[in-house]
Design an enzyme around this catalytic site. Structure first.
Site, PDB file in Angstrom:
ATOM      1  N   ASN A   8     -16.196   0.451  -0.117  1.00 32.06           N
ATOM      2  CA  ASN A   8     -15.978   1.534   0.844  1.00 32.06           C
ATOM      3  C   ASN A   8     -15.453   0.899   2.132  1.00 32.06           C
ATOM      4  OD1 ASN A   8     -16.117   3.655   2.621  1.00 32.06           O
ATOM      5  ND2 ASN A   8     -18.364   3.837   2.582  1.00 32.06           N
ATOM      6  N   LYS A  10     -14.349   2.396   4.724  1.00 37.61           N
ATOM      7  CA  LYS A  10     -14.646   3.232   5.903  1.00 37.61           C
ATOM      8  C   LYS A  10     -13.390   3.352   6.784  1.00 37.61           C
ATOM      9  CE  LYS A  10     -19.420   1.924   5.379  1.00 37.61           C
ATOM     10  NZ  LYS A  10     -20.726   1.714   5.978  1.00 37.61           N
ATOM     11  N   GLU A  99     -23.023   8.329   6.469  1.00 42.94           N
ATOM     12  CA  GLU A  99     -22.276   8.580   7.708  1.00 42.94           C
ATOM     13  C   GLU A  99     -21.735  10.011   7.740  1.00 42.94           C
ATOM     14  OE1 GLU A  99     -19.949   5.048   7.173  1.00 42.94           O
ATOM     15  OE2 GLU A  99     -21.804   3.911   7.504  1.00 42.94           O
ATOM     16  N   GLU A 173     -28.427   4.519  -1.190  1.00 45.42           N
ATOM     17  CA  GLU A 173     -28.180   3.674  -0.029  1.00 45.42           C
ATOM     18  C   GLU A 173     -29.186   4.021   1.066  1.00 45.42           C
ATOM     19  OE1 GLU A 173     -23.833   2.307   0.274  1.00 45.42           O
ATOM     20  OE2 GLU A 173     -23.844   4.396   0.839  1.00 45.42           O
ATOM     21  N   GLY A 179     -25.017  -1.403   6.966  1.00 44.99           N
ATOM     22  CA  GLY A 179     -24.362  -2.037   8.107  1.00 44.99           C
ATOM     23  C   GLY A 179     -25.319  -2.734   9.053  1.00 44.99           C
ATOM     24  N   SER A 217     -25.855  -3.334   3.024  1.00 45.75           N
ATOM     25  CA  SER A 217     -25.837  -4.768   3.332  1.00 45.75           C
ATOM     26  C   SER A 217     -25.744  -5.664   2.096  1.00 45.75           C
ATOM     27  CB  SER A 217     -27.045  -5.140   4.197  1.00 45.75           C
ATOM     28  OG  SER A 217     -26.969  -4.478   5.446  1.00 45.75           O
TER      29      SER A 217
END
Ligand code: PGA
Length: 253
Positions: A8, A10, A99, A173, A179, A217
């Protein structure tokens, strides 16, 4: 089943950067080192066409989009349709990424609508779920994952089971691991993945055979240990997928 390794990207990379990363990735994949893995790449919208041109020839590799709007066309300023994505070479979408849930405030009901819409139009869906640190600390892990799965998948249970098996992937997740450099521990991953499988098994049609990815992560250094855990069918990788070398190391872990 082949382990699934998804990238991903992003909101990173312009078209030239995306093409360069995809070319490096394609070279690494065609060197044959990735046999035994399915690879997915989710670039930003504007780079999808470039990336799918480059990765189109790689076996077991698909290109997807990070978002879309569940309507055919029309007055939806700023949104993008599945037909536009298909035209650019994408045939998978991410739905429910943390997100989108927490920064863009997408609700369970919108996510359910998007999942149903994409699957019934032959798009594959990586449906993401996960608890915040606050929810985990308040003992709400089971409630949150049960709600996200049951509501998110509520519209797809009357689709054929073979379609769901082919086109639906779950990604667990934990929001506190995304992150942050804080990968979930072995015990937490085992517990959450067992829980997810259990909730999937309890849906109107038993969905416990759907692949469940771990994300949050993931790095080349921890990928192998995560992939070895029970019920971990693959990985969804953010930061460590931006560099082709690092992502290839995770694919080959
Ligand atoms: P991360 O992101 O690997 O950078 O933690 C994972 C994700 O958001 O899918």
């Amino acid at each position: 089943m082949k382990k699934i390794i998804a990238a991903n990207w992003k909101m990173n990379k312009d078209r030239a950067q995306a093409r360069a990363t995809a070319e490096e990735l394609a070279a690494g994949l065609s060197a044959g080192r990735a046999s035994g893995r399915s690879v997915m790449v989710f670039p930003p919208f504007l780079a999808i066409a470039e990336v799918s041109k480059v990765l189109g020839g790689c076996a077991d590799t698909v290109v997807g989009a990070q978002n879309f709007y569940p309507a055919e066309s029309g007055a939806y300023t700023g949104e993008i349709s599945l037909a536009m994505l298909a035209d650019a070479g994408a045939n998978w979408v991410l739905v429910g990424h943390s997100e989108r849930r927490h920064v863009l405030h997408e609700s369970d009901s919108l996510l359910a609508q998007k999942t149903q819409y994409a699957l019934s139009r032959q798009f594959g869906v990586v449906f993401c779920i996960g608890e915040t640190l606050e929810e985990r600390e308040a003992g709400k892990l089971t409630d949150v994952l049960t709600r996200q799965i049951s509501q998110g998948l509520s519209g797809v249970l009357d689709l054929s089971k073979s379609l769901l098996q082919e086109k639906l992937i779950i990604a667990y997740e934990p929001v506190w691991a995304i992150g942050t450099g804080k990968v979930a521990g072995e015990k937490e991953v085992l517990e959450a993945h067992a829980l997810v499988k259990d909730v999937l098994a309890k849906q109107a049609c038993d969905l416990s055979s759907l692949p469940v990815l771990y994300g949050g992560s993931v790095k080349p250094a921890n990928a192998q240990a995560l992939l070895a855990l029970a019920n971990v069918d693959g990985l969804l990788v953010g930061g460590a997928s931006l560099e082709a070398k690092s992502f290839l190391n995770i694919i080959n872990a």
